[in-house]
Design a protein around this motif. Structure first.
Motif, PDB file in Angstrom:
ATOM      1  N   SER A  57       0.828  -1.201   0.000  1.00 18.63           N
ATOM      2  CA  SER A  57       0.000   0.000   0.000  1.00 18.63           C
ATOM      3  C   SER A  57       0.866   1.256   0.000  1.00 18.63           C
ATOM      4  CB  SER A  57      -0.925   0.002   1.221  1.00 18.63           C
ATOM      5  OG  SER A  57      -1.708   1.166   1.281  1.00 18.63           O
ATOM      6  N   GLU A  58       1.926   1.251   0.801  1.00 20.45           N
ATOM      7  CA  GLU A  58       2.827   2.407   0.861  1.00 20.45           C
ATOM      8  C   GLU A  58       3.507   2.646  -0.480  1.00 20.45           C
ATOM      9  OE1 GLU A  58       4.189   2.461   5.579  1.00 20.45           O
ATOM     10  OE2 GLU A  58       5.415   1.404   4.086  1.00 20.45           O
ATOM     11  N   ASN A  59       3.924   1.572  -1.138  1.00 18.03           N
ATOM     12  CA  ASN A  59       4.573   1.708  -2.451  1.00 18.03           C
ATOM     13  C   ASN A  59       3.607   2.267  -3.486  1.00 18.03           C
ATOM     14  OD1 ASN A  59       7.016   0.725  -1.508  1.00 18.03           O
ATOM     15  ND2 ASN A  59       6.570  -1.384  -2.067  1.00 18.03           N
ATOM     16  N   GLU A  60       2.350   1.822  -3.418  1.00 22.79           N
ATOM     17  CA  GLU A  60       1.331   2.324  -4.348  1.00 22.79           C
ATOM     18  C   GLU A  60       1.058   3.803  -4.112  1.00 22.79           C
ATOM     19  OE1 GLU A  60      -1.964  -0.265  -3.718  1.00 22.79           O
ATOM     20  OE2 GLU A  60      -1.166  -1.883  -4.979  1.00 22.79           O
ATOM     21  N   TYR A  61       0.957   4.176  -2.844  1.00 25.09           N
ATOM     22  CA  TYR A  61       0.708   5.581  -2.519  1.00 25.09           C
ATOM     23  C   TYR A  61       1.928   6.447  -2.833  1.00 25.09           C
ATOM     24  CZ  TYR A  61      -3.925   5.410  -0.383  1.00 25.09           C
ATOM     25  OH  TYR A  61      -5.276   5.314  -0.178  1.00 25.09           O
ATOM     26  N   LEU A  62       3.109   5.883  -2.656  1.00 25.87           N
ATOM     27  CA  LEU A  62       4.330   6.610  -2.989  1.00 25.87           C
ATOM     28  C   LEU A  62       4.377   6.898  -4.493  1.00 25.87           C
ATOM     29  CD1 LEU A  62       7.087   7.747  -2.179  1.00 25.87           C
ATOM     30  CD2 LEU A  62       8.038   5.453  -2.456  1.00 25.87           C
ATOM     31  N   LYS A  63       4.031   5.891  -5.276  1.00 21.06           N
ATOM     32  CA  LYS A  63       3.984   6.056  -6.733  1.00 21.06           C
ATOM     33  C   LYS A  63       2.942   7.093  -7.122  1.00 21.06           C
ATOM     34  CE  LYS A  63       3.194   3.419 -10.994  1.00 21.06           C
ATOM     35  NZ  LYS A  63       2.843   2.078 -11.555  1.00 21.06           N
ATOM     36  N   GLN A  64       1.774   7.028  -6.445  1.00 21.10           N
ATOM     37  CA  GLN A  64       0.705   7.981  -6.732  1.00 21.10           C
ATOM     38  C   GLN A  64       1.116   9.398  -6.332  1.00 21.10           C
ATOM     39  OE1 GLN A  64      -2.381   7.211  -8.245  1.00 21.10           O
ATOM     40  NE2 GLN A  64      -2.379   9.452  -8.399  1.00 21.10           N
ATOM     41  N   ALA A  65       1.829   9.513  -5.216  1.00 23.42           N
ATOM     42  CA  ALA A  65       2.278  10.829  -4.749  1.00 23.42           C
ATOM     43  C   ALA A  65       3.222  11.471  -5.762  1.00 23.42           C
ATOM     44  CB  ALA A  65       2.961  10.690  -3.386  1.00 23.42           C
ATOM     45  N   LYS A  66       4.143  10.689  -6.280  1.00 22.19           N
ATOM     46  CA  LYS A  66       5.092  11.213  -7.273  1.00 22.19           C
ATOM     47  C   LYS A  66       4.362  11.653  -8.534  1.00 22.19           C
ATOM     48  CE  LYS A  66       9.066   8.507  -5.661  1.00 22.19           C
ATOM     49  NZ  LYS A  66      10.050   7.433  -5.972  1.00 22.19           N
ATOM     50  N   GLU A  67       3.347  10.868  -8.919  1.00 21.77           N
ATOM     51  CA  GLU A  67       2.564  11.212 -10.113  1.00 21.77           C
ATOM     52  C   GLU A  67       1.759  12.488  -9.889  1.00 21.77           C
ATOM     53  OE1 GLU A  67       1.387  10.599 -14.036  1.00 21.77           O
ATOM     54  OE2 GLU A  67       2.864   9.471 -12.851  1.00 21.77           O
ATOM     55  N   ASP A  68       1.166  12.603  -8.689  1.00 27.76           N
ATOM     56  CA  ASP A  68       0.373  13.793  -8.363  1.00 27.76           C
ATOM     57  C   ASP A  68       1.242  15.045  -8.262  1.00 27.76           C
ATOM     58  OD1 ASP A  68      -1.830  12.193  -8.320  1.00 27.76           O
ATOM     59  OD2 ASP A  68      -2.009  12.089  -6.136  1.00 27.76           O
ATOM     60  N   ILE A  69       2.453  14.895  -7.727  1.00 20.43           N
ATOM     61  CA  ILE A  69       3.384  16.021  -7.645  1.00 20.43           C
ATOM     62  C   ILE A  69       3.764  16.464  -9.054  1.00 20.43           C
ATOM     63  CG2 ILE A  69       5.751  16.654  -7.021  1.00 20.43           C
ATOM     64  CD1 ILE A  69       5.399  14.930  -4.506  1.00 20.43           C
ATOM     65  N   LYS A  70       3.988  15.508  -9.918  1.00 20.53           N
ATOM     66  CA  LYS A  70       4.347  15.813 -11.306  1.00 20.53           C
ATOM     67  C   LYS A  70       3.229  16.577 -12.006  1.00 20.53           C
ATOM     68  CE  LYS A  70       5.683  13.511 -15.614  1.00 20.53           C
ATOM     69  NZ  LYS A  70       5.935  12.187 -16.260  1.00 20.53           N
ATOM     70  N   ASN A  71       1.972  16.200 -11.700  1.00 22.50           N
ATOM     71  CA  ASN A  71       0.809  16.832 -12.330  1.00 22.50           C
ATOM     72  C   ASN A  71       0.295  18.035 -11.547  1.00 22.50           C
ATOM     73  OD1 ASN A  71       0.788  14.847 -14.366  1.00 22.50           O
ATOM     74  ND2 ASN A  71      -0.472  13.484 -13.119  1.00 22.50           N
ATOM     75  N   ASP A  72       0.985  18.361 -10.433  1.00 18.27           N
ATOM     76  CA  ASP A  72       0.568  19.472  -9.576  1.00 18.27           C
ATOM     77  C   ASP A  72      -0.895  19.318  -9.164  1.00 18.27           C
ATOM     78  OD1 ASP A  72       0.948  21.812  -8.158  1.00 18.27           O
ATOM     79  OD2 ASP A  72       0.176  23.065  -9.778  1.00 18.27           O
ATOM     80  N   ASN A  73      -1.235  18.120  -8.722  1.00 15.44           N
ATOM     81  CA  ASN A  73      -2.622  17.827  -8.367  1.00 15.44           C
ATOM     82  C   ASN A  73      -2.644  16.822  -7.208  1.00 15.44           C
ATOM     83  OD1 ASN A  73      -5.403  17.794  -8.449  1.00 15.44           O
ATOM     84  ND2 ASN A  73      -5.485  16.198 -10.009  1.00 15.44           N
TER      85      ASN A  73
END
Length: 216
Positions: free
Chosen positions: A115-131
């Motif tokens: 779960s942490e790895n999935e959220y970490l991946k999502q966090a990086k994607e959201d930071i990239k998209n500024d969202n």
């Protein structure tokens, strides 16, 4: 002089007491280990771990031990035969509880890591998209303002690069741990993007909109 049978009896009784203490310890505190979000509280664990199931199991093992103790085993007297059999059966129960606890702990840790790895991946994607998305579970929300006000509030949050999402009222301990990883990852980014004190500034802007709506 202490007889040999009495020494055996004392030794078996001591071993049995130690095994029973370990059984109760694993059974009670195992509940807490499998529920990491619950604070360490012995009395709470004791109330929630359904101790009566353990007591019934131990009583059943005592009955089985008594029945076996009626058989002839190495010239032991009935008391020592009972203690020997009961100690063996309780030791097996202890091993079973330990296995269940360790296995569940490992499975839960793996699930949390995933779960942490999935959220970490999502966090990086959201930071990239500024969202960045903050998830919170509060059940079904009752609308307080009209749709236009909610849109304005969402726009304020959007200016700070975030949005809020309510996934429902179900609380998943593993998902909560994953969300903590997400928050930990996006926190430095939001601080850098919006500057120090951005949460208070955003909160004040939203409160102004809410006050205007309440006075209309």
């Amino acid at each position: 002089m202490i007889s040999r049978k009495l020494l055996i009896s004392k030794k078996l009784l001591s071993i049995n007491i130690v095994v029973l203490i370990l059984i109760f310890g694993i059974y009670i505190y195992g509940f807490g280990l499998l529920n990491p979000s619950i604070k360490i509280d012995f009395w709470y664990y004791l109330q929630e771990c359904q101790l009566h199931y353990l007591l019934v199991s131990l009583a059943f093992l005592a009955l089985v031990s008594w029945m076996i103790s009626t058989l002839k085993i190495k010239n032991l007297n009935p008391k020592n035969k009972f203690l020997l059999v009961y100690t063996i059966l309780c030791s097996l129960l202890l091993c079973f509880f330990a296995y269940i606890l360790i296995n569940n702990y490992i499975v839960e840790k793996k699930a949390i890591t995933k779960s942490e790895n999935e959220y970490l991946k999502q966090a990086k994607e959201d930071i990239k998209n500024d969202n960045v998305t903050f998830r919170f579970s509060v059940g079904l929300e009752m609308p307080i303002y009209d749709q236009k006000t909610y849109i304005k509030i969402d726009n304020v949050r959007k200016n700070y690069g975030i949005k809020y999402q309510n996934p429902g009222c179900t609380v998943d301990e593993i998902d909560i741990e994953g969300q903590k990883k997400y928050t930990e990852t996006i926190k430095p980014y939001l601080e850098k993007r919006n500057g120090k004190g951005w949460k208070n500034r955003m909160k004040n802007e939203i409160e102004k909109l809410e006050k205007v709506e309440l006075h209309n």
